[in-house]
Design an enzyme around this catalytic site. Structure first.
Site, PDB file in Angstrom:
ATOM      1  N   ARG A  94       0.839  -1.210   0.000  1.00  0.00           N
ATOM      2  CA  ARG A  94       0.000   0.000   0.000  1.00  0.00           C
ATOM      3  C   ARG A  94       0.867   1.252   0.000  1.00  0.00           C
ATOM      4  O   ARG A  94       0.557   2.231  -0.684  1.00  0.00           O
ATOM      5  CB  ARG A  94      -0.913  -0.005   1.237  1.00  0.00           C
ATOM      6  CG  ARG A  94      -1.752   1.240   1.447  1.00  0.00           C
ATOM      7  CD  ARG A  94      -2.871   1.374   0.445  1.00  0.00           C
ATOM      8  NE  ARG A  94      -3.658   0.144   0.331  1.00  0.00           N
ATOM      9  CZ  ARG A  94      -4.684  -0.004  -0.492  1.00  0.00           C
ATOM     10  NH1 ARG A  94      -5.039   0.982  -1.299  1.00  0.00           N
ATOM     11  NH2 ARG A  94      -5.338  -1.157  -0.562  1.00  0.00           N
ATOM     12  N   ASN A 349      -1.642  -3.729   8.820  1.00  0.00           N
ATOM     13  CA  ASN A 349      -2.652  -4.767   8.682  1.00  0.00           C
ATOM     14  C   ASN A 349      -3.056  -4.946   7.227  1.00  0.00           C
ATOM     15  O   ASN A 349      -2.313  -4.559   6.327  1.00  0.00           O
ATOM     16  CB  ASN A 349      -3.848  -4.525   9.598  1.00  0.00           C
ATOM     17  CG  ASN A 349      -4.288  -5.814  10.284  1.00  0.00           C
ATOM     18  OD1 ASN A 349      -4.762  -6.731   9.628  1.00  0.00           O
ATOM     19  ND2 ASN A 349      -4.090  -5.909  11.593  1.00  0.00           N
ATOM     20  N   HIS A 351      -5.079  -3.636   4.941  1.00  0.00           N
ATOM     21  CA  HIS A 351      -5.057  -2.548   3.969  1.00  0.00           C
ATOM     22  C   HIS A 351      -3.620  -2.137   3.654  1.00  0.00           C
ATOM     23  O   HIS A 351      -3.290  -1.783   2.516  1.00  0.00           O
ATOM     24  CB  HIS A 351      -5.854  -1.348   4.496  1.00  0.00           C
ATOM     25  CG  HIS A 351      -6.200  -0.351   3.449  1.00  0.00           C
ATOM     26  ND1 HIS A 351      -5.555   0.851   3.311  1.00  0.00           N
ATOM     27  CD2 HIS A 351      -7.142  -0.380   2.463  1.00  0.00           C
ATOM     28  CE1 HIS A 351      -6.072   1.527   2.313  1.00  0.00           C
ATOM     29  NE2 HIS A 351      -7.036   0.800   1.772  1.00  0.00           N
ATOM     30  N   CYS A 352      -2.745  -2.202   4.650  1.00  0.00           N
ATOM     31  CA  CYS A 352      -1.342  -1.788   4.478  1.00  0.00           C
ATOM     32  C   CYS A 352      -0.564  -2.703   3.542  1.00  0.00           C
ATOM     33  O   CYS A 352       0.404  -2.265   2.919  1.00  0.00           O
ATOM     34  CB  CYS A 352      -0.625  -1.764   5.826  1.00  0.00           C
ATOM     35  SG  CYS A 352      -1.428  -0.814   7.117  1.00  0.00           S
ATOM     36  N   ILE A 353      -0.949  -3.973   3.463  1.00  0.00           N
ATOM     37  CA  ILE A 353      -0.162  -4.932   2.682  1.00  0.00           C
ATOM     38  C   ILE A 353      -0.774  -5.204   1.316  1.00  0.00           C
ATOM     39  O   ILE A 353      -0.262  -6.044   0.566  1.00  0.00           O
ATOM     40  CB  ILE A 353       0.056  -6.254   3.446  1.00  0.00           C
ATOM     41  CG1 ILE A 353      -1.269  -6.975   3.705  1.00  0.00           C
ATOM     42  CG2 ILE A 353       0.808  -5.989   4.754  1.00  0.00           C
ATOM     43  CD1 ILE A 353      -1.099  -8.376   4.314  1.00  0.00           C
TER      44      ILE A 353
END
Length: 363
Positions: A94, A349, A351-353
């Protein structure tokens, strides 16, 4: 070779679509950084593989993976997942990856932001700096090189001209110390095809990204924002969430609509156990992985894909409450939960990955 453009996306008629618009696929990066992922990154790899498998049920998924980890990733991932051999410093697609933009003719291009590992959180970060360009090269999508240090997790858009972000992150001197708020706003509008920026204040407590918006609040549809909410006045998150609620309640979006706020419960608070600590982080890293530190856990850090929402399962006391709220917010999508504590231990989490690629033909 992907063309590098000298124009601006907005001037060319391009915008960043909302996450709920149709996807051509999703991108991730395989984790292996030993000072960030415990036990040789094995538990994190299992969690990433579970996230990838869940997404791959609904839309194509590409996993970027180093040469030394290629065989392991291939063995752990569904056959439908495309592997692209790519060097990286860590696994936050992301933030390091391209932000895809499209136009009314259905063309696809990408914005390559400058990346400095969240203001110098770790070094080196030169391979992560190249991730966005490599993604666009693979897709043969023209590239806009943005003169702004920015991570994808620091912005959310409604696809209709509104950007949501935080002052704690985008105004942090560790990113763009020579730019004013107005100059940063202009860069956001120029590169995301937006006309209004809604600024929240601080982000999630103990979020090592300097307060990314995707742990605090996100659009779920135009005019509706999900917000991390804390009922405990003794918790420092309480005041932060209340301030965000008040700002959102006063705001209107790019089309003049008031913002409806839906509250998602705060997990925990959750803390790193002694068994989850990582000793002796290398010199040059400003983060550590010590026992008893509070984790930046949030149910807002979910991913919206084709016909589904993928949410983190973090706290048995609140998981089902959060799932029920998301099911009401997305009645036409299947809400899928995946245990992601191992991702959380690394500082983010779901969304970040992940990074969505909207439908569009490169051009």
């Amino acid at each position: 070779m992907a063309e590098t453009l000298t124009s601006l996306p907005a001037a060319d008629g391009f915008r960043m679509p909302a996450e709920w618009e149709p996807h051509a696929g999703c991108w991730m990066i395989w984790p292996e950084r030993l000072d960030n992922w415990r036990e040789g990154a094995g538990p994190a790899q299992a969690a990433f593989a579970e996230v990838a498998a869940a997404i791959a049920r609904f839309e194509p998924l590409t996993m970027m993976v180093s040469a030394r980890q290629w065989r392991r990733a291939r063995d752990m991932l569904p056959a439908s997942v495309r592997l692209v051999e790519t060097s990286s410093d860590d696994a936050w697609c992301r933030d390091a990856g391209a932000t895809f933009v499209t136009d009314a003719q259905g063309r696809l291009r990408g914005v390559d932001w400058m990346f400095n590992a969240w203001g110098g959180l770790y070094a080196p970060s030169d391979q992560d700096e190249l991730i966005a360009a490599k993604m666009l090269e693979v897709e043969r999508a023209p590239r806009y090189a943005a003169p702004l240090v920015l991570e994808g997790g620091s912005i959310h858009v409604d696809g209709e001209g509104t950007v949501l972000t935080t002052e704690e992150c985008l105004l942090n001197p560790n990113r763009n110390p020579d730019l004013s708020r107005e100059e940063i706003e202009q860069h956001l509008m120029d590169h995301l095809g937006a006309s209004r920026v809604i600024w929240l204040g601080a982000g999630l407590v103990d979020d090592e990204t300097s307060g990314h918006i995707d742990n605090l609040a996100c659009f779920v549809r135009p005019g509706v924002v999900a917000l991390t909410w804390c009922e405990d006045p003794a918790d420092p998150q309480h005041a932060i969430s209340r301030d965000a609620f008040e700002r959102l309640s006063r705001a209107t979006d790019a089309r003049g609509r008031p913002i409806e706020v839906v509250r998602l419960p705060l997990p925990g608070p959750l803390y790193r156990t002694a068994g989850e600590a990582i000793a002796d982080a290398p010199v040059g890293n400003s983060y550590q992985r010590h026992a008893q530190e509070r984790l930046g856990a949030s149910y807002v850090n979910f991913y919206i894909g084709n016909g589904f929402v993928l949410m983190p399962l973090l706290d048995p006391a609140h998981d089902e409450e959060a799932r029920a709220i998301l099911a009401r917010l997305f009645p036409d999508r299947e809400v899928v939960g995946v245990p992601t504590r191992e991702v959380l231990l690394g500082g983010g989490n779901i969304h970040c990955i992940t990074q969505q690629q909207p439908v569009g033909r490169p051009g």
